[in-house]
Design an enzyme around this catalytic site. Sequence first.
Site, PDB file in Angstrom:
ATOM      1  N   LYS A   1       0.851  -1.195   0.000  1.00 38.38           N
ATOM      2  CA  LYS A   1       0.000   0.000   0.000  1.00 38.38           C
ATOM      3  C   LYS A   1       0.882   1.239   0.000  1.00 38.38           C
ATOM      4  O   LYS A   1       2.071   1.213   0.372  1.00 38.38           O
ATOM      5  CB  LYS A   1      -0.939   0.019   1.209  1.00 38.38           C
ATOM      6  CG  LYS A   1      -0.260   0.012   2.578  1.00 38.38           C
ATOM      7  CD  LYS A   1       0.233   1.365   3.096  1.00 38.38           C
ATOM      8  CE  LYS A   1       0.830   1.269   4.493  1.00 38.38           C
ATOM      9  NZ  LYS A   1       1.506   2.521   4.926  1.00 38.38           N
TER      10      LYS A   1
ATOM     11  N   GLY B   1       4.351  -6.185   6.438  1.00 37.90           N
ATOM     12  CA  GLY B   1       3.999  -7.070   7.532  1.00 37.90           C
ATOM     13  C   GLY B   1       2.508  -7.100   7.798  1.00 37.90           C
ATOM     14  O   GLY B   1       1.928  -8.171   8.056  1.00 37.90           O
TER      15      GLY B   1
ATOM     16  N   ASP C   1      -2.735  -0.942  10.525  1.00 36.68           N
ATOM     17  CA  ASP C   1      -2.790  -1.014   9.064  1.00 36.68           C
ATOM     18  C   ASP C   1      -3.381  -2.326   8.548  1.00 36.68           C
ATOM     19  O   ASP C   1      -3.637  -2.448   7.346  1.00 36.68           O
ATOM     20  CB  ASP C   1      -1.381  -0.871   8.467  1.00 36.68           C
ATOM     21  CG  ASP C   1      -0.853   0.548   8.528  1.00 36.68           C
ATOM     22  OD1 ASP C   1      -1.610   1.438   8.967  1.00 36.68           O
ATOM     23  OD2 ASP C   1       0.310   0.771   8.152  1.00 36.68           O
TER      24      ASP C   1
ATOM     25  N   PRO D   1       9.796  -4.257   0.713  1.00 36.39           N
ATOM     26  CA  PRO D   1      10.893  -3.985   1.663  1.00 36.39           C
ATOM     27  C   PRO D   1      10.367  -3.879   3.091  1.00 36.39           C
ATOM     28  O   PRO D   1       9.334  -3.252   3.347  1.00 36.39           O
ATOM     29  CB  PRO D   1      11.452  -2.645   1.184  1.00 36.39           C
ATOM     30  CG  PRO D   1      11.012  -2.509  -0.236  1.00 36.39           C
ATOM     31  CD  PRO D   1       9.694  -3.220  -0.333  1.00 36.39           C
TER      32      PRO D   1
ATOM     33  N   GLY E   1       3.532  -1.311   4.272  1.00 33.36           N
ATOM     34  CA  GLY E   1       2.555  -2.211   4.880  1.00 33.36           C
ATOM     35  C   GLY E   1       2.818  -3.678   4.684  1.00 33.36           C
ATOM     36  O   GLY E   1       1.884  -4.481   4.792  1.00 33.36           O
TER      37      GLY E   1
END
Length: 468
Positions: free
Chosen positions: A185, A276, A310, A268, A274
Site C-alpha cells: 500500500k 507485515g 494497518d 521492503p 505495509g
Amino acid sequence: MAVTLVRAVSAQVPALCAIEREAVELFRGHRAWHAYAAMAIPPELLEVAVTRGLVWVALEEGAPVGFVWLQDGMADGAVEIAEIDVLPSHGRRGIGAALLEHACAWARAAGYGRVDLGTLADVPWNAPFYAKHGFAQVDKNEPSFARARERDRENGFPDALRVFMSRPLGAPDREEWTAWPAPAKLNLFLRIVGRRADGYHDLQTVFRLLDWGDELRVRVRQDGAIVRANEVPGVPSDADLVVRAAHLLQVETGVALGAEIAVDKRIPMGGGLGGGSSDAATALVSLNHLWGCGLDEDVLAGLAHRLGADVPVFVRGRSAWAEGVGERLNPVALPRRWYVVLDPGEHVPTAALFQASELTRNAPPATISSFASGETAENAFEPVVRARHPKVAAALDWLSRFGRARLSGSGGCVFLETASLAQARKVVRQCPPAFAAQLAAGVEVSPLHRALARHRARVASPGQPLRA
C-alpha cells in the site's frame, strides 16, 4: 548445467524480449513467419506482468534462457499463457516443459480453474507439445478467446493457422499448498490531528492498494501446529505478524486445524508499504477460508485491528480514507494511476518518529475534497525523516526531479504518482543504482480479494468444509 526457475524481475525484461526474438527464428519458412516476425512482445506489458508476479524465468548460471508469462482476466476463472519461450540453443532439454508445469502448478495453487493458450497445430513444439502436458484443443469461437483472436487480427496473424487449447486444473487437495497475494500500500497523504488519552495518535490518511506485493503459500495441517516454513531475516517466528494472525484466528474460532505458511517477500521491510500488515491480513483471509471458519469481513477486520492499525485495510481489500489510528475506513474511488516506488535501503523505526519533538501532532483535520483537489498531499513524518535519514532524503530529492515525490507511511520508501505507464517506466529506467525502483499500479479491488473469489469458486461445488 542446472537450470533454476524463479520469478522474473524488471531488470530481466530486455533479456526476455531478446529470448522471444531468437525463438521466433524457429518459425522462419512457416506460413505464420511474417506475422510472428512482425509481432514483438511489448516490453511495457511484460514489465507489468513481471510486477504482478506472473512471469517466471529459467536461469542457467544466473542468465535467463527461457521464460513463461501468464495473463489473467480471462473468463470463468481461467489464466492464459501469453508467452513461453526458450533459447533455441537450449531446446530439447526439458526447460520448456519445466516452465509450463511450473506455471500450471502455480495457477492451480492460486485458485485458477483452467489454463488457456493459443498456438499452432502443425508445429511439433506447439500443439503436440502442449497435448503431452494435458492440454486439449477447444472451440476457438468460444467467447473467452475473442480477445486473443482480436489481437491476432490486429497483428495480421492468419486465423486459419491458430488453434486454442485448454488444460483444466483440479482444486488443491486439503493439505496441498495454496498461493495468496499480499499487496503493498501507499499513503497518499498522512496527517496527525491529535493525541489520544491512551497515548496513540489520531491520524488521517488515504491508503492506496497496489498490484504488487508479497505472496503467501499456505497449506493446512491436521495437528493444529502453526509453522513458519521459511525464515524472515530479523523477525523471530513468535513475533511474526503472520504467525500471530494464524494463532489469533485459531483461538477465536476454536478451530483444531493448523497451518504451514511460507512468505515470499518482495515488499521492503520497514519501508512504510505495509508489508507485515498485508502478510498478516492475507494469513487471516486465507486461513478463514481454508479452515472453513466462516467469519464475515467485519469480524475478520476486528481481529485484524488487534494485530495492527494497518491490517484492517488489507482485510477489507479496498483503497480507503482512514481516520483514528487507521482503523476507521471508508472506501474511496481513486483514478487509475501508476506509481514509481523507490527503496533507498534505509530502515526507519516508526516508534522514534512518533517520539520526535519536531513532529506536528495537531494539524487541522483534512477533508476528502481537499485531498481530491490536491491541496492535501503532505506526510507529517516527512520533515522528521528527511532530517534524520539522509538516504531517504536523497531518494526524495532525486524523485522530485520528475514530480511531487512523497514518503509512504513512516518511510523509508518514497513514491511518485504518474498518470501513465509510459511516464512511470521512463522514471524507473533512469533510477540510479543507489536506489531500488519498483513499478506498480493502483487497484480498486485488492489482488487478495480476487484470489479469495477464485478459491471460493473452486469449492462452491459440493464438498466438506475443512474445519476439524
